[in-house]
Design a protein around this motif. Structure first.
Motif, PDB file in Angstrom:
ATOM      1  N   GLN A  13       1.124  -0.908  -0.079  1.00  0.00           N
ATOM      2  CA  GLN A  13       0.047  -0.292  -0.343  1.00  0.00           C
ATOM      3  C   GLN A  13       0.682   1.157  -0.020  1.00  0.00           C
ATOM      4  N   LEU A  14       1.857   0.930   0.690  1.00  0.00           N
ATOM      5  CA  LEU A  14       2.727   2.036   0.985  1.00  0.00           C
ATOM      6  C   LEU A  14       3.548   2.702  -0.961  1.00  0.00           C
ATOM      7  N   VAL A  15       3.641   1.591  -1.564  1.00  0.00           N
ATOM      8  CA  VAL A  15       4.255   1.622  -2.311  1.00  0.00           C
ATOM      9  C   VAL A  15       3.327   2.311  -3.745  1.00  0.00           C
ATOM     10  N   ALA A  16       2.520   1.579  -3.913  1.00  0.00           N
ATOM     11  CA  ALA A  16       0.857   1.788  -4.360  1.00  0.00           C
ATOM     12  C   ALA A  16       0.319   3.381  -4.258  1.00  0.00           C
ATOM     13  N   SER A  17       0.996   4.496  -2.503  1.00  0.00           N
ATOM     14  CA  SER A  17       0.309   5.537  -2.870  1.00  0.00           C
ATOM     15  C   SER A  17       1.868   6.447  -3.062  1.00  0.00           C
ATOM     16  N   ALA A  18       3.057   5.797  -3.804  1.00  0.00           N
ATOM     17  CA  ALA A  18       3.633   6.370  -4.068  1.00  0.00           C
ATOM     18  C   ALA A  18       3.901   7.502  -5.186  1.00  0.00           C
ATOM     19  N   GLU A  19       4.770   8.394  -5.592  1.00  0.00           N
ATOM     20  CA  GLU A  19       4.625   9.092  -6.487  1.00  0.00           C
ATOM     21  C   GLU A  19       3.635   9.664  -7.127  1.00  0.00           C
ATOM     22  N   GLY A  20       2.501   9.751  -5.984  1.00  0.00           N
ATOM     23  CA  GLY A  20       0.885  10.662  -6.633  1.00  0.00           C
ATOM     24  C   GLY A  20       0.405   9.075  -7.121  1.00  0.00           C
ATOM     25  N   GLY A  21       0.314   8.002  -6.443  1.00  0.00           N
ATOM     26  CA  GLY A  21      -0.574   6.708  -7.254  1.00  0.00           C
ATOM     27  C   GLY A  21       0.290   6.113  -8.427  1.00  0.00           C
ATOM     28  N   ASP A  22       0.637   6.774  -8.933  1.00  0.00           N
ATOM     29  CA  ASP A  22       1.125   6.594 -10.680  1.00  0.00           C
ATOM     30  C   ASP A  22       2.349   5.536 -10.948  1.00  0.00           C
ATOM     31  N   ASN A  23       2.171   4.331 -10.333  1.00  0.00           N
ATOM     32  CA  ASN A  23       3.330   3.025 -10.484  1.00  0.00           C
ATOM     33  C   ASN A  23       2.289   1.951 -10.315  1.00  0.00           C
ATOM     34  N   ALA A  24       3.523   1.045 -11.453  1.00  0.00           N
ATOM     35  CA  ALA A  24       2.563   0.063 -11.405  1.00  0.00           C
ATOM     36  C   ALA A  24       1.936  -1.012 -10.890  1.00  0.00           C
ATOM     37  N   ILE A  25       2.072  -0.856  -9.455  1.00  0.00           N
ATOM     38  CA  ILE A  25       1.509  -1.051  -8.483  1.00  0.00           C
ATOM     39  C   ILE A  25      -0.308  -0.880  -8.309  1.00  0.00           C
ATOM     40  N   ALA A  26       0.152   0.900  -8.210  1.00  0.00           N
ATOM     41  CA  ALA A  26      -1.430   1.527  -9.017  1.00  0.00           C
ATOM     42  C   ALA A  26      -1.885   1.206  -9.506  1.00  0.00           C
ATOM     43  N   ARG A  27      -1.297   1.171 -11.298  1.00  0.00           N
ATOM     44  CA  ARG A  27      -1.923   1.179 -11.557  1.00  0.00           C
ATOM     45  C   ARG A  27      -2.969  -0.611 -11.872  1.00  0.00           C
ATOM     46  N   ASN A  28      -1.372  -0.801 -11.735  1.00  0.00           N
ATOM     47  CA  ASN A  28      -2.476  -2.929 -11.248  1.00  0.00           C
ATOM     48  C   ASN A  28      -3.427  -2.845 -11.071  1.00  0.00           C
ATOM     49  N   ALA A  75     -10.414 -13.243  -7.617  1.00  0.00           N
ATOM     50  CA  ALA A  75      -8.705 -11.650  -7.744  1.00  0.00           C
ATOM     51  C   ALA A  75      -7.906 -12.153  -8.401  1.00  0.00           C
ATOM     52  N   LEU A  76      -7.315 -13.250  -7.004  1.00  0.00           N
ATOM     53  CA  LEU A  76      -5.976 -14.016  -7.749  1.00  0.00           C
ATOM     54  C   LEU A  76      -6.018 -14.332  -9.252  1.00  0.00           C
ATOM     55  N   SER A  77      -7.214 -14.869  -9.845  1.00  0.00           N
ATOM     56  CA  SER A  77      -7.126 -14.881 -11.558  1.00  0.00           C
ATOM     57  C   SER A  77      -6.904 -13.783 -11.883  1.00  0.00           C
ATOM     58  N   SER A  78      -7.811 -12.628 -11.797  1.00  0.00           N
ATOM     59  CA  SER A  78      -6.863 -11.505 -11.979  1.00  0.00           C
ATOM     60  C   SER A  78      -5.928 -10.482 -11.772  1.00  0.00           C
ATOM     61  N   HIS A  79      -4.894 -10.838 -10.796  1.00  0.00           N
ATOM     62  CA  HIS A  79      -3.736 -10.573 -10.420  1.00  0.00           C
ATOM     63  C   HIS A  79      -2.329 -11.758 -11.022  1.00  0.00           C
ATOM     64  N   LEU A  80      -3.182 -12.799 -11.941  1.00  0.00           N
ATOM     65  CA  LEU A  80      -2.010 -14.096 -12.333  1.00  0.00           C
ATOM     66  C   LEU A  80      -2.155 -13.830 -13.925  1.00  0.00           C
ATOM     67  N   GLN A  81      -3.013 -12.706 -14.502  1.00  0.00           N
ATOM     68  CA  GLN A  81      -3.300 -12.414 -16.022  1.00  0.00           C
ATOM     69  C   GLN A  81      -2.034 -10.805 -16.315  1.00  0.00           C
ATOM     70  N   GLY A  82      -1.344 -11.989 -16.803  1.00  0.00           N
ATOM     71  CA  GLY A  82       0.073 -11.097 -17.959  1.00  0.00           C
ATOM     72  C   GLY A  82       1.463 -11.370 -16.508  1.00  0.00           C
ATOM     73  N   ASN A  83       1.029 -12.447 -15.768  1.00  0.00           N
ATOM     74  CA  ASN A  83       2.307 -12.890 -14.611  1.00  0.00           C
ATOM     75  C   ASN A  83       3.842 -13.696 -15.831  1.00  0.00           C
ATOM     76  N   GLN A  84       4.591 -13.413 -15.654  1.00  0.00           N
ATOM     77  CA  GLN A  84       5.737 -13.388 -16.331  1.00  0.00           C
ATOM     78  C   GLN A  84       6.873 -14.509 -15.835  1.00  0.00           C
ATOM     79  N   VAL A  85       6.724 -14.483 -14.637  1.00  0.00           N
ATOM     80  CA  VAL A  85       7.981 -15.520 -13.650  1.00  0.00           C
ATOM     81  C   VAL A  85       6.593 -15.840 -12.343  1.00  0.00           C
ATOM     82  N   VAL A  86       7.208 -16.956 -11.855  1.00  0.00           N
ATOM     83  CA  VAL A  86       7.348 -17.762 -10.770  1.00  0.00           C
ATOM     84  C   VAL A  86       8.588 -17.901 -10.058  1.00  0.00           C
ATOM     85  N   LEU A  87       8.656 -17.357  -8.546  1.00  0.00           N
ATOM     86  CA  LEU A  87       9.552 -17.755  -7.704  1.00  0.00           C
ATOM     87  C   LEU A  87       9.368 -18.418  -6.892  1.00  0.00           C
ATOM     88  N   ASN A  88      10.175 -18.833  -6.561  1.00  0.00           N
ATOM     89  CA  ASN A  88      10.160 -20.560  -5.130  1.00  0.00           C
ATOM     90  C   ASN A  88      11.469 -20.232  -4.509  1.00  0.00           C
TER      91      ASN A  88
END
Length: 283
Positions: free
Chosen positions: A8-23, A99-112
């Motif tokens: 949430q802190l990242v999403a609100s940074a830069e006036g809310g115009d960043n990758a997390i906020a847009r996503n 919501a999980l389905s939507s978050h995975l749309q366009g996902n490019q990397v899986v990490l473990n």
């Protein structure tokens, strides 16, 4: 909660115009179109942690994978339904699979991240169930386009590295499952050691079911050569027949299923041997 706060802190940074906020905005729109009310759509879109329901465990796909029952996307739909519970300061364990389905749309990397050698890739089904399931869901939701799949290996201080999942799996196969020293120690365990051998092969198939793109035909051929062909001359047929014939039967059946599905085609001679020994075992 700390991950949620950071997001949430990242999403609100830069006036809310960043990758997390847009996503987040994009997902909220998709969830509203899917029929969620405004408040739930916004909260679910802001969530970034998803898991099973409170008090539950697992992704519910291990049996589907091992029983070769993935028909019409059953494995992925089950994974999304079971793991689609959002966890954040606004939602705690609420089921929102969309919501999980939507978050995975366009996902490019899986990490473990792996920090311990106590459990490996093959000696239980957790790794393929959770991370393999995530890989399978990402692939299906993105038009059969598989994401890149990495393991963050932090098991040894000073030796931290990122490696591909395929290489990580191959390393464990060579160092454990196909390693005659490891197999001899399993033989010392008698019945339970034999069961461990069969379980490892079943979990190898879990990776075939969830992450076929990281599998190599040599994985199955080597497994045949080691356990059926007994290339290390460990007396495995005699050991398994005496200590746990059901474990040997399960291994024969799994290799026949791999051949039937076309995941790996054995030679005519190898296939005939599998059929002959499986029928003998059943009889």
């Amino acid at each position: 909660l700390l991950l949620d706060k950071a997001t949430q802190l990242v999403a609100s940074a830069e006036g809310g115009d960043n990758a997390i906020a847009r996503n987040t905005a994009q997902i909220a729109t998709a969830l509203r179109k899917a029929g969620l009310d405004e408040v739930t759509a916004q909260r679910a879109a802001r969530a970034r942690s998803f898991a099973a329901a409170p008090g539950d465990y697992g992704a519910a796909i291990a049996k589907i994978a091992k029983q070769s029952k993935d028909q019409d996307g059953e494995l992925v739909s089950t994974y999304l339904a079971h793991m689609g519970h959002a966890y954040s300061s606004e939602l705690w364990g609420q089921s929102v699979p969309q919501a999980l389905s939507s978050h995975l749309q366009g996902n490019q990397v899986v990490l473990n991240s792996r920090s311990s050698s106590v459990y490996g890739v093959l000696d239980n089904d957790d790794f393929f169930e959770f991370t393999g399931g995530l890989n399978a869901a990402t692939r299906e939701l993105n038009g059969n386009q598989a994401p890149e799949f990495f393991v963050v290996d932090v098991r040894r201080r000073g030796g931290e590295r990122v490696t591909t999942m395929k290489k990580y799996l191959a390393t464990e196969l060579n160092s454990r499952f196909w390693n005659p020293k490891w197999i001899r120690e399993m033989q010392r365990g008698g019945y339970s050691g034999a069961r461990e051998l069969a379980d490892n092969m079943e979990n190898l198939y879990g990776w075939q079911a969830t992450s076929k793109e990281i599998m190599d035909g040599s994985f199955w051929q080597n497994s045949f050569d080691v356990y059926i062909g007994d290339k290390h001359k460990l007396g495995l047929k005699e050991f398994l027949t005496k200590e746990n014939p059901h474990a040997r039967q399960a291994m024969l059946a799994r290799l026949l299923e791999v051949d039937r599905q076309g995941s790996h085609q054995f030679s005519a001679a190898d296939r005939a041997r599998l059929v002959r020994e499986y029928v003998t075992s059943v009889n």
